[in-house]
Design an enzyme around this catalytic site. Structure first.
Site, PDB file in Angstrom:
ATOM      1  N   HIS A 103       0.834  -1.201   0.000  1.00 30.21           N
ATOM      2  CA  HIS A 103       0.000   0.000   0.000  1.00 30.21           C
ATOM      3  C   HIS A 103       0.873   1.258   0.000  1.00 30.21           C
ATOM      4  O   HIS A 103       1.768   1.403   0.843  1.00 30.21           O
ATOM      5  CB  HIS A 103      -0.948  -0.021   1.204  1.00 30.21           C
ATOM      6  CG  HIS A 103      -2.027  -1.044   1.059  1.00 30.21           C
ATOM      7  ND1 HIS A 103      -2.495  -1.805   2.099  1.00 30.21           N
ATOM      8  CD2 HIS A 103      -2.746  -1.429  -0.046  1.00 30.21           C
ATOM      9  CE1 HIS A 103      -3.452  -2.623   1.650  1.00 30.21           C
ATOM     10  NE2 HIS A 103      -3.617  -2.413   0.351  1.00 30.21           N
ATOM     11  N   GLU A 106       1.735   3.608   3.121  1.00 28.38           N
ATOM     12  CA  GLU A 106       2.248   2.960   4.331  1.00 28.38           C
ATOM     13  C   GLU A 106       3.780   2.956   4.295  1.00 28.38           C
ATOM     14  O   GLU A 106       4.422   1.921   4.150  1.00 28.38           O
ATOM     15  CB  GLU A 106       1.628   1.556   4.438  1.00 28.38           C
ATOM     16  CG  GLU A 106       0.102   1.654   4.566  1.00 28.38           C
ATOM     17  CD  GLU A 106      -0.637   0.332   4.404  1.00 28.38           C
ATOM     18  OE1 GLU A 106      -0.007  -0.735   4.463  1.00 28.38           O
ATOM     19  OE2 GLU A 106      -1.878   0.377   4.203  1.00 28.38           O
ATOM     20  N   HIS A 228       2.471  -3.950   6.690  1.00 31.82           N
ATOM     21  CA  HIS A 228       1.505  -2.880   6.420  1.00 31.82           C
ATOM     22  C   HIS A 228       1.509  -1.966   7.639  1.00 31.82           C
ATOM     23  O   HIS A 228       2.129  -2.247   8.651  1.00 31.82           O
ATOM     24  CB  HIS A 228       0.099  -3.475   6.241  1.00 31.82           C
ATOM     25  CG  HIS A 228      -0.098  -4.201   4.942  1.00 31.82           C
ATOM     26  ND1 HIS A 228      -0.800  -3.660   3.897  1.00 31.82           N
ATOM     27  CD2 HIS A 228       0.311  -5.424   4.521  1.00 31.82           C
ATOM     28  CE1 HIS A 228      -0.831  -4.518   2.880  1.00 31.82           C
ATOM     29  NE2 HIS A 228      -0.157  -5.597   3.231  1.00 31.82           N
ATOM     30  N   GLU A 301       0.633  -5.318  10.960  1.00 30.76           N
ATOM     31  CA  GLU A 301       0.228  -3.913  10.899  1.00 30.76           C
ATOM     32  C   GLU A 301       1.102  -3.172  11.905  1.00 30.76           C
ATOM     33  O   GLU A 301       0.972  -3.372  13.114  1.00 30.76           O
ATOM     34  CB  GLU A 301      -1.256  -3.762  11.255  1.00 30.76           C
ATOM     35  CG  GLU A 301      -2.208  -4.452  10.285  1.00 30.76           C
ATOM     36  CD  GLU A 301      -2.489  -3.661   9.003  1.00 30.76           C
ATOM     37  OE1 GLU A 301      -1.880  -2.585   8.809  1.00 30.76           O
ATOM     38  OE2 GLU A 301      -3.310  -4.140   8.199  1.00 30.76           O
TER      39      GLU A 301
HETATM   40  O1  0X9 Z   1      -6.892  -4.062   4.326  1.00 25.76           O
HETATM   41  C1  0X9 Z   1      -5.732  -4.467   4.183  1.00 25.76           C
HETATM   42  O2  0X9 Z   1      -5.265  -4.805   3.097  1.00 25.76           O
HETATM   43  C2  0X9 Z   1      -4.837  -4.567   5.407  1.00 25.76           C
HETATM   44  N1  0X9 Z   1      -4.964  -3.413   6.244  1.00 25.76           N
HETATM   45  S1  0X9 Z   1      -4.411  -1.938   5.713  1.00 25.76           S
HETATM   46  O3  0X9 Z   1      -4.912  -0.920   6.623  1.00 25.76           O
HETATM   47  N2  0X9 Z   1      -2.822  -1.921   5.815  1.00 25.76           N
HETATM   48  O4  0X9 Z   1      -4.819  -1.751   4.370  1.00 25.76           O
HETATM   49  C3  0X9 Z   1      -5.223  -5.766   6.237  1.00 25.76           C
HETATM   50  C4  0X9 Z   1      -5.236  -7.046   5.508  1.00 25.76           C
HETATM   51  C5  0X9 Z   1      -5.564  -8.134   6.447  1.00 25.76           C
HETATM   52  N3  0X9 Z   1      -6.278  -9.150   5.779  1.00 25.76           N
HETATM   53  C6  0X9 Z   1      -7.595  -9.390   6.018  1.00 25.76           C
HETATM   54  N4  0X9 Z   1      -8.249  -8.776   6.953  1.00 25.76           N
HETATM   55  N5  0X9 Z   1      -8.126 -10.275   5.218  1.00 25.76           N
HETATM   56 ZN    ZN Z   2      -1.812  -1.923   4.016  1.00 24.92          ZN
END
Ligand code: 0X9
Ligand code: ZN
Ligand code: CA
Ligand code: CA
Length: 345
Positions: A103, A106, A228, A301
């Site tokens: 991302h 980030e 992330h 994260e």
């Molecule tokens: O949404 C995402 O891709 C990740 N969080 S972020 O805020 N860095 O964008 C989390 C991905 C974790 N995976 C799932 N929850 N499936």
């Molecule tokens: Zn992310």
């Protein structure tokens, strides 16, 4: 404010301009490209990552090798650094992979894996743990999976998330962490091109995710972390469903151990949990690697904990965030080694 009132307005303005210039110039991580060069302060830009990875490998050619695993939509190389003894040979040693920067906004999720690579290379031969882990395993680090998005975040829109695919309808960007094939198109992804979680027209439609897929398919990865931010979490599969993964006890134990390793460094808490407990999301890196190959792997994260300051983590937190995650990375590399070496191909 007597003393201030004694200074003429014009002089005060001149002083303010000088001070502002000094503040802006101070502490920058400038690659020397002069005016107009994209600058992310103490965070690393694409050009700086490119430059510094190649310098690391050039100065430590026995243990570090840089290669490109593919190119982004806009044609930037996706750089990987391999760190191991006899680095030019593909040895039957446990392989651990660290990915960063899916991302764009980030930035800390690029700097952490880059700083881990830098530490492993620079401390080899000095730090006994680093030396042992580098000798006994093959460590691959791809710090910036989304260089186009990162560059756009640095130059144009700090909060850009996706890659820079031209969707052909006036919108740009696919969410690379919704573009992997396992359960692609499921809950927590969108078919709307404008959406921040746009999954793309098909699974692996993007050159960046294709490159990660092809790279991992050529390797025998024992464990992986994809960095992330933010929220301070250690997430394990599944993310597309609330159902537990087949190896849930192992994944949970490893996530708890990773969070413990992080906490002992600066007493900062990262919460271990199943990805779906954050929210359902389909097509992410970790569900794919686990779903297709049963490789234990995690989304970390990074700092901060909450939306203030959210993605804009202050520069003075780069080093402590790296330090606490170094500890966890060394733990996971060691764990991968303990699983025994994979069979020779
Ligand atoms: O949404 C995402 O891709 C990740 N969080 S972020 O805020 N860095 O964008 C989390 C991905 C974790 N995976 C799932 N929850 N499936
Ligand atoms: Zn992310
Ligand atoms: Ca080796
Ligand atoms: Ca190998």
């Amino acid at each position: 404010m007597k003393s201030r009132a004694n200074i003429p307005t014009r002089m005060r303005l001149a002083l303010a301009a000088i001070i502002a210039t000094l503040l802006l110039a101070g502490g920058r991580c400038d690659n020397g490209g002069g005016p107009g060069t994209p600058d992310a302060g103490l965070y690393h830009t694409y050009a700086e990552i490119n430059d510094e990875l190649h310098k690391l490998a050039a100065a430590h050619a026995q243990i570090a090798q840089v290669s490109s695993i593919g190119k982004s939509v806009e044609g930037r190389d996706l750089w990987a650094i391999k760190i191991s003894d006899n680095v030019a040979q593909d040895e039957p040693e446990a392989e651990t992979v660290f990915l960063g920067g899916h991302h764009a906004r980030e930035w800390i999720a690029v700097d952490v894996p880059f700083l881990i690579a830098s530490h492993l290379v620079n401390q080899y031969g000095t730090d006994t743990t680093v030396t042992r882990l580098v000798n006994q395993s093959e460590i691959w680090i791809v710090p910036m999976v989304n260089p186009d998005g990162h560059q756009y975040s640095v130059t144009t829109d700090r909060l850009w998330r996706k890659n820079r695919r031209n969707n052909g309808d006036g919108t740009f960007g696919v969410d690379l962490n919704r573009n992997y094939s396992y359960q692609w198109g499921g809950p927590g992804s969108s078919g709307d091109t404008f959406s921040e979680i746009y999954r793309g027209p098909s699974a692996f439609s993007e050159p960046e995710t294709q490159a990660v897929r092809d790279f991992l398919q050529q390797r025998q990865t024992r464990a992986l972390i994809s960095y992330h931010n933010f929220s301070q979490l250690v997430l394990y599969p599944w993310g597309y469903t609330n159902a537990p993964a087949p190896d849930e006890p192992l994944l949970q134990n490893l996530a708890v151990a990773i969070a413990d390793r992080i906490r002992v460094v600066h007493a900062v808490t990262y919460t271990p949990q199943q990805s779906s407990d954050l929210y359902l999301a389909s097509g992410d890196t970790t569900d794919w690697l686990y779903g297709e190959y049963r490789v234990p792997n995690f989304t970390i994260e990074l700092r901060p904990r909450s939306s203030f300051p959210g993605f804009e983590l202050p520069e003075n937190e780069i080093t402590p965030t790296f330090e606490e995650n170094l500890s966890a990375a060394l733990f996971l590399i060691d764990w991968a080694i303990q699983q025994g070496t994979p069979p020779t191909i």
